[in-house]
Design an enzyme around this catalytic site. Structure first.
Site, mmCIF file in Angstrom:
data_model
loop_
_atom_site.group_PDB
_atom_site.id
_atom_site.type_symbol
_atom_site.label_atom_id
_atom_site.label_comp_id
_atom_site.label_asym_id
_atom_site.label_seq_id
_atom_site.Cartn_x
_atom_site.Cartn_y
_atom_site.Cartn_z
ATOM 1 N N ARG A 1 -5.251 9.475 -1.203
ATOM 2 C CA ARG A 1 -4.044 9.180 -0.426
ATOM 3 C C ARG A 1 -2.884 10.116 -0.746
ATOM 4 O O ARG A 1 -1.943 10.226 0.032
ATOM 5 C CB ARG A 1 -3.682 7.707 -0.579
ATOM 6 C CG ARG A 1 -4.637 6.825 0.206
ATOM 7 C CD ARG A 1 -4.485 5.366 -0.130
ATOM 8 N NE ARG A 1 -5.477 4.908 -1.077
ATOM 9 C CZ ARG A 1 -5.327 3.864 -1.874
ATOM 10 N NH1 ARG A 1 -4.211 3.186 -1.863
ATOM 11 N NH2 ARG A 1 -6.303 3.506 -2.689
ATOM 12 N N GLU B 1 -6.611 0.532 -11.760
ATOM 13 C CA GLU B 1 -6.475 -0.920 -11.632
ATOM 14 C C GLU B 1 -7.813 -1.588 -11.354
ATOM 15 O O GLU B 1 -8.074 -2.681 -11.829
ATOM 16 C CB GLU B 1 -5.452 -1.289 -10.533
ATOM 17 C CG GLU B 1 -5.062 -2.754 -10.607
ATOM 18 C CD GLU B 1 -4.203 -3.233 -9.434
ATOM 19 O OE1 GLU B 1 -4.066 -2.530 -8.429
ATOM 20 O OE2 GLU B 1 -3.685 -4.357 -9.548
HETATM 21 O O1 LIG Z 1 -2.409 3.731 -11.309
HETATM 22 P P1 LIG Z 1 -3.871 3.521 -11.143
HETATM 23 O O2 LIG Z 1 -4.341 2.206 -11.716
HETATM 24 O O3 LIG Z 1 -4.669 4.675 -11.657
HETATM 25 O O4 LIG Z 1 -4.185 3.367 -9.569
HETATM 26 C C1 LIG Z 1 -3.602 4.192 -8.610
HETATM 27 C C2 LIG Z 1 -4.637 4.996 -7.887
HETATM 28 O O5 LIG Z 1 -5.563 4.120 -7.222
HETATM 29 C C3 LIG Z 1 -5.665 4.514 -5.856
HETATM 30 O O6 LIG Z 1 -6.624 5.489 -5.635
HETATM 31 P P2 LIG Z 1 -8.186 5.211 -5.600
HETATM 32 O O7 LIG Z 1 -8.762 5.617 -6.907
HETATM 33 O O8 LIG Z 1 -8.438 3.825 -5.144
HETATM 34 O O9 LIG Z 1 -8.721 6.283 -4.609
HETATM 35 P P3 LIG Z 1 -8.540 6.600 -3.075
HETATM 36 O O10 LIG Z 1 -7.117 7.091 -2.901
HETATM 37 O O11 LIG Z 1 -9.554 7.661 -2.944
HETATM 38 O O12 LIG Z 1 -8.819 5.367 -2.280
HETATM 39 C C4 LIG Z 1 -4.314 5.091 -5.542
HETATM 40 O O13 LIG Z 1 -4.345 5.919 -4.381
HETATM 41 C C5 LIG Z 1 -3.974 5.823 -6.794
HETATM 42 O O14 LIG Z 1 -4.521 7.136 -6.809
HETATM 43 N N1 LIG Z 2 -3.101 -2.766 -5.554
HETATM 44 C C1 LIG Z 2 -3.366 -1.554 -5.060
HETATM 45 N N2 LIG Z 2 -3.185 -1.289 -3.747
HETATM 46 C C2 LIG Z 2 -3.462 -0.052 -3.244
HETATM 47 N N3 LIG Z 2 -3.913 0.955 -3.986
HETATM 48 C C3 LIG Z 2 -4.091 0.739 -5.289
HETATM 49 N N4 LIG Z 2 -4.513 1.559 -6.284
HETATM 50 C C4 LIG Z 2 -4.528 0.843 -7.417
HETATM 51 N N5 LIG Z 2 -4.117 -0.413 -7.222
HETATM 52 C C5 LIG Z 2 -3.841 -0.507 -5.888
#
Ligand SMILES: O=P(O)(O)OC[C@H]1O[C@H](OP(=O)(O)OP(=O)(O)O)[C@H](O)[C@@H]1O
Ligand SMILES: Nc1ncnc2[nH]cnc12
Length: 235
Positions: free
Chosen positions: A121, A158
């Site tokens: 994202r 998370e």
């Molecule tokens: O602070 P954190 O606990 O590390 O979580 C935040 C990360 O989680 C999500 O990405 P995700 O890994 O779900 O990947 P995506 O963007 O490919 O869906 C979000 O876009 C952040 O990159």
């Molecule tokens: N609660 C949440 N919503 C969207 N993206 C996330 N990445 C990690 N935690 C998330």
């Protein structure tokens, strides 16, 4: 890149009304103090935006806040998923987002040489923000997606664990780097990206996020200033 399910397959999202983006249980109304700004200020890390830009920034934030949606129990039970995609579905909100980030970054940081965006994202707005700032864009990708020699960092997030990579020649030693992503939750992803930037010899100016899950205290894992544009869920 995770695939978001269609709304038919998902629990109904909670959506703040567009005209008056009042609070859901998790999104504070825009006429109350912005807790993310307070936590930025409390850390004494960021200067305030110049007064002329502050009013524009405040009005952009109110519009953007109203577009956020939440999906309970996605991608797993107990996670309240913050969905930023409606911002990108509307060109006026998309423009508002990039302008708001440009205003903040120009006021708070030195001009970056490189904007680093995190898969997936962070790729939605990192390149357009980089263009506005006159900076390069470099992706941090999940393991196995980038060709050539790479640096790798593992991390917890998370809802799981993962590995990030950057190409070894993506940043020249001494380049000033801003890391951007949609959300900081535990801070694991952002901290891993910051460590990769530093391994490549970049100077980390700071981090910029659209949203922050304050209760997870992810910014404590970061060793450079962090800014969050909008208010997010409370525990
Ligand atoms: O602070 P954190 O606990 O590390 O979580 C935040 C990360 O989680 C999500 O990405 P995700 O890994 O779900 O990947 P995506 O963007 O490919 O869906 C979000 O876009 C952040 O990159
Ligand atoms: N609660 C949440 N919503 C969207 N993206 C996330 N990445 C990690 N935690 C998330």
């Amino acid at each position: 890149m995770s695939a978001l399910p269609s709304s038919a397959e998902s629990p109904a999202p909670t959506t703040a009304p567009q005209a008056q983006p009042s609070s859901t249980s998790s999104h504070p109304p825009p006429n109350q103090p912005d807790p993310t700004l307070e936590s930025n200020a409390a850390q004494g890390r960021l200067s305030a935006a110049p007064a002329a830009s502050a009013a524009e920034l405040a009005s952009l934030k109110i519009r953007l806040q109203g577009a956020l949606r939440q999906f309970p129990d996605f991608p797993s039970k107990g996670i309240l998923f913050e969905d930023i995609l409606p911002i990108f579905a509307d060109p006026r909100l998309h423009e508002a987002l990039v302008r708001a980030l440009e205003l903040h970054v120009s006021a708070a940081y030195e001009k970056p040489d490189v904007v680093v965006g995190l898969e997936a994202r962070g790729f939605l707005f990192g390149p357009s923000l980089a263009l506005r700032l006159g900076a390069g864009f470099v992706p941090v990708r999940k393991q196995g997606k980038l060709p050539g020699p790479c640096e790798t960092a593992g991390y917890q997030k998370e809802y799981g664990q993962d590995f990030f990579q950057m190409q070894q020649d993506a940043i020249k030693p001494g380049q000033k780097v801003l890391v951007v992503d949609d959300i900081i939750a535990t801070g694991g992803s952002a901290a891993a990206a910051g460590s990769l930037v530093q391994k490549l010899g970049g100077t980390l100016l700071g981090y910029v996020f659209i949203l922050e899950l304050d209760f997870l205290q992810g910014r404590a894992k970061l060793d450079a200033p962090a800014y969050t544009l909008l208010s997010s869920q409370e525990k």
